[in-house]
Design a protein around this motif. Structure first.
Motif, PDB file in Angstrom:
ATOM      1  N   ASP A 135      32.958  37.615  44.595  1.00 51.85           N
ATOM      2  CA  ASP A 135      31.755  36.920  44.137  1.00 51.85           C
ATOM      3  C   ASP A 135      31.636  37.040  42.617  1.00 51.85           C
ATOM      4  OD1 ASP A 135      29.198  35.992  43.513  1.00 51.85           O
ATOM      5  OD2 ASP A 135      28.291  36.874  45.305  1.00 51.85           O
ATOM      6  N   ILE A 193      27.111  47.462  50.744  1.00 54.07           N
ATOM      7  CA  ILE A 193      28.402  47.513  51.432  1.00 54.07           C
ATOM      8  C   ILE A 193      28.528  48.841  52.158  1.00 54.07           C
ATOM      9  CG2 ILE A 193      30.902  47.333  51.132  1.00 54.07           C
ATOM     10  CD1 ILE A 193      30.107  46.249  48.211  1.00 54.07           C
ATOM     11  N   ALA A 203      26.429  45.466  43.283  1.00 57.80           N
ATOM     12  CA  ALA A 203      26.798  45.683  44.677  1.00 57.80           C
ATOM     13  C   ALA A 203      26.893  47.197  44.841  1.00 57.80           C
ATOM     14  CB  ALA A 203      28.137  45.029  44.994  1.00 57.80           C
ATOM     15  N   PRO A 240      19.100  41.561  50.032  1.00 51.63           N
ATOM     16  CA  PRO A 240      20.509  41.662  49.646  1.00 51.63           C
ATOM     17  C   PRO A 240      21.407  41.282  50.820  1.00 51.63           C
ATOM     18  CG  PRO A 240      19.628  43.826  50.092  1.00 51.63           C
ATOM     19  CD  PRO A 240      18.482  42.868  50.214  1.00 51.63           C
ATOM     20  N   LYS A 241      22.585  40.812  50.504  1.00 49.64           N
ATOM     21  CA  LYS A 241      23.572  40.509  51.540  1.00 49.64           C
ATOM     22  C   LYS A 241      24.228  41.817  51.959  1.00 49.64           C
ATOM     23  CE  LYS A 241      24.514  36.097  49.356  1.00 49.64           C
ATOM     24  NZ  LYS A 241      25.464  35.362  48.523  1.00 49.64           N
ATOM     25  N   THR A 242      24.752  41.841  53.161  1.00 50.80           N
ATOM     26  CA  THR A 242      25.468  43.023  53.624  1.00 50.80           C
ATOM     27  C   THR A 242      26.920  42.664  53.893  1.00 50.80           C
ATOM     28  OG1 THR A 242      24.863  42.621  55.934  1.00 50.80           O
ATOM     29  CG2 THR A 242      23.411  44.059  54.655  1.00 50.80           C
ATOM     30  N   GLU A 243      27.765  43.645  53.706  1.00 48.48           N
ATOM     31  CA  GLU A 243      29.198  43.441  53.910  1.00 48.48           C
ATOM     32  C   GLU A 243      29.826  44.766  54.303  1.00 48.48           C
ATOM     33  OE1 GLU A 243      32.296  41.777  54.745  1.00 48.48           O
ATOM     34  OE2 GLU A 243      30.971  40.362  53.709  1.00 48.48           O
ATOM     35  N   TYR A 293      24.284  43.007  46.955  1.00 47.04           N
ATOM     36  CA  TYR A 293      25.055  43.378  48.143  1.00 47.04           C
ATOM     37  C   TYR A 293      24.884  44.862  48.445  1.00 47.04           C
ATOM     38  CZ  TYR A 293      27.836  39.060  47.861  1.00 47.04           C
ATOM     39  OH  TYR A 293      28.262  37.760  47.837  1.00 47.04           O
ATOM     40  N   VAL A 335      33.204  41.262  48.579  1.00 49.49           N
ATOM     41  CA  VAL A 335      32.127  41.239  47.579  1.00 49.49           C
ATOM     42  C   VAL A 335      32.694  41.055  46.174  1.00 49.49           C
ATOM     43  CG1 VAL A 335      30.273  42.617  46.548  1.00 49.49           C
ATOM     44  CG2 VAL A 335      30.612  42.636  49.023  1.00 49.49           C
TER      45      VAL A 335
END
Length: 138
Positions: free
Chosen positions: A99, A65, A38, A87-90, A63, A96
């Motif tokens: 996870d 971030i 991340a 990728p996921k964003t946060e 991720y 995060v």
């Protein structure tokens, strides 16, 4: 060697060293398994680290971030193009860190966030890559 080449060399070397250290420390459970990262902060230095880690074989950036939603789309596109995975964003690093699939946190946020994010990541059992400036002025 010009300044740009030196920066590229140092960034790539730092990323490769971190990957080696994470592998040796057991971040990846099995040989050949990807190290899931991340990346916190994708302005300035964070963009360079994102590029360095995305180009390393054996890593997956899961991720990105950053509280600034304006910088997320270009960063996501860059990683998507490199690893063929979105990728996921946060906005909040704490979410995060919950996870279990994330092995390590790369911290490139402003300096005043380094200590707190490092502590949170360590408490969550994650490996941490963080750079601190030697000084704030010459």
């Amino acid at each position: 060697m010009n300044l740009l080449d030196r920066r590229h060399f140092l960034g790539t070397t730092a990323a490769a060293t971190t990957l080696t250290a994470l592998t040796a420390a057991g971040a990846a459970a099995k040989p050949g398994e990807k190290i899931v990262l991340a990346v916190m902060g994708v302005h300035g230095r964070g963009r360079g680290l994102l590029s360095g880690f995305a180009n390393l074989e054996g890593t997956e950036i899961a991720y990105i971030i950053d509280p600034d939603s304006n910088v997320l789309p270009p960063a996501v596109k860059f990683v998507e193009d490199k690893q063929k995975r979105t990728p996921k964003t946060e906005k909040d690093v704490r979410k995060v860190l919950e996870d279990r699939d994330v092995d390590a946190l790369v911290i490139a946020a402003p300096d005043h966030w380094h200590a707190l994010a490092t502590v949170w990541a360590c408490q969550a059992g994650k490996h941490v890559y963080v750079e601190k400036p030697i000084s704030h002025n010459l």
